[in-house]
Scaffold this motif. Sequence first.
Motif, PDB file in Angstrom:
ATOM      1  N   ALA A 116       0.839  -1.214   0.000  1.00 43.01           N
ATOM      2  CA  ALA A 116       0.000   0.000   0.000  1.00 43.01           C
ATOM      3  C   ALA A 116       0.868   1.256   0.000  1.00 43.01           C
ATOM      4  O   ALA A 116       0.496   2.273  -0.608  1.00 43.01           O
ATOM      5  N   ASP A 156       1.983   2.740  -3.463  1.00 45.60           N
ATOM      6  CA  ASP A 156       0.988   3.282  -4.386  1.00 45.60           C
ATOM      7  C   ASP A 156       1.553   4.528  -5.084  1.00 45.60           C
ATOM      8  O   ASP A 156       2.043   5.447  -4.448  1.00 45.60           O
ATOM      9  N   GLN A 197       2.761  -4.833 -11.462  1.00 43.24           N
ATOM     10  CA  GLN A 197       2.271  -5.436 -10.229  1.00 43.24           C
ATOM     11  C   GLN A 197       3.066  -6.687  -9.847  1.00 43.24           C
ATOM     12  O   GLN A 197       3.362  -6.909  -8.676  1.00 43.24           O
TER      13      GLN A 197
END
Length: 488
Positions: free
Chosen positions: A61, A64, A70
């Motif tokens: 997180a 970000d 990914q």
Amino acid sequence: MPEEITTLLTFFGGTGDLAKRKLYPSTYNLFKKGFLQEHFAIVGASRQEMSNDEFRQMVLASLDGFIDDQANAEEFISHFYYIKQDITDKASYAEMLDLDNELDAKYGLKGNRIFYMSVAPRFFGTIAKYLKSEGLITENGEYNRLMIEKPFGSSYKTAEELQKELTEAFDDDQIYRIDHYLGKEMVQNIAPLRFGNPLIDAAWNKDYIENVQVTLSEVLGVEERAGYYDTAGALRDMIQNHTMQIIGWLAMEKPTDFSDKAVRAAKNTAFNALKIYSNDEVAENFVRGQYGESADGSQRKYLDEPDVPAGSQNNTFVAGKLQFDTPRWEGVPFYIRSGKRLAAKATRVDIVFKKSANIFGQGGEKLVNPVLSILIDPVGRVELTVNAKNVTDTFQTRPIELDWQVSEADKAVTPEPYERMIHDCMDGNGSNFADWNGVAVAWKFVDAIQDAWDKTPATFPNYVSGSMGPKESDELLAKDGNEWVFKG
């Protein structure tokens, strides 16, 4: 592809704000660039209850805005591990030792370890002691290093005590004291601008330089930091560390080469020649301030900020003159200033060269001091103000400005300060970290100023929010026949 770095990196304070905002994104950038590949592991330590998977999701997180792929990010976080730890409990280090040894074997880390202290400074010595006593510092590794956030003490005495604690566990060349200003791109440009250009290098001395100016100005007030800031002020919060470290690059002698040992030795030659002021000399050479309301009343004075004690004597502005007793700088003033609620946000260096003798008669009445300006924040820029001819029928000089600004393309690939600092530590390059001698001199210098101020209460507030500080700051330079280049 860069050469791979093999390391185990432990973040004490691994669930904290700094780790999430700066440290994990910076480490991920090193992974994306190939400095970290397969032979690395990262451990987060904190008192919080958390599983490895929960920790990895927290790290993910925090990335970000930095993730292009990914799968690449998932591969990165698979190298992360979490340990719940009370850093004040000696027994808790046994579990960390077991984990470190397990990761060392799993990833082939060769005993190379970096310990990053993103915790309150009062825990630095405790952690270092237990890392040593409980065997986490390896004997077989190529390196063991300690990274420390500022502040490094709150006075010379406390800094010396901390240094003693740390050096009982680590050699001084294993200790990397972070000052993130030294990781800024334009601060790192000072060396090539100075030493990479013979024209500038040859003129970097008392024969050609009138004065040197360093400005670190902020438009914000104390905000939510009064609990800390009222005990530190601009003097300890900005002068002792950031400003003095920039001064180190400006005042240093020319190093024999660009190795970290040579750079530090050259800086220390200058630091050790810095004049430490008596109380009377502080009054002559330093100015303090505290912000009042803005002219339109929209910004409150420091004394009305939440959690600021009534009648606080804390400084929110400092300006002063430094003097170095070396052949290079004899008689050359180094002016510094830093403050909150000023007219503009800026971190910059202005090198004011001596004015040329006027051979042009009336046509040369507008000759100015040439100025080399290195703008560090909020934009990266180099400006050179020189004398040239005006476009008129009669001969008349005028100042013109030559400038270069960091391009958007350059900005896109410029490492963030923390990324650069972590990489330099992994690489064993201490050039951009404060060494103990520099820290000690800075504290002795600042302590002398604070001691003088403690003996003589000031009348505050003495500058309007949105100005460039108290009038005494301008008068300080005017006494020498000088003025601030940056007007805000």
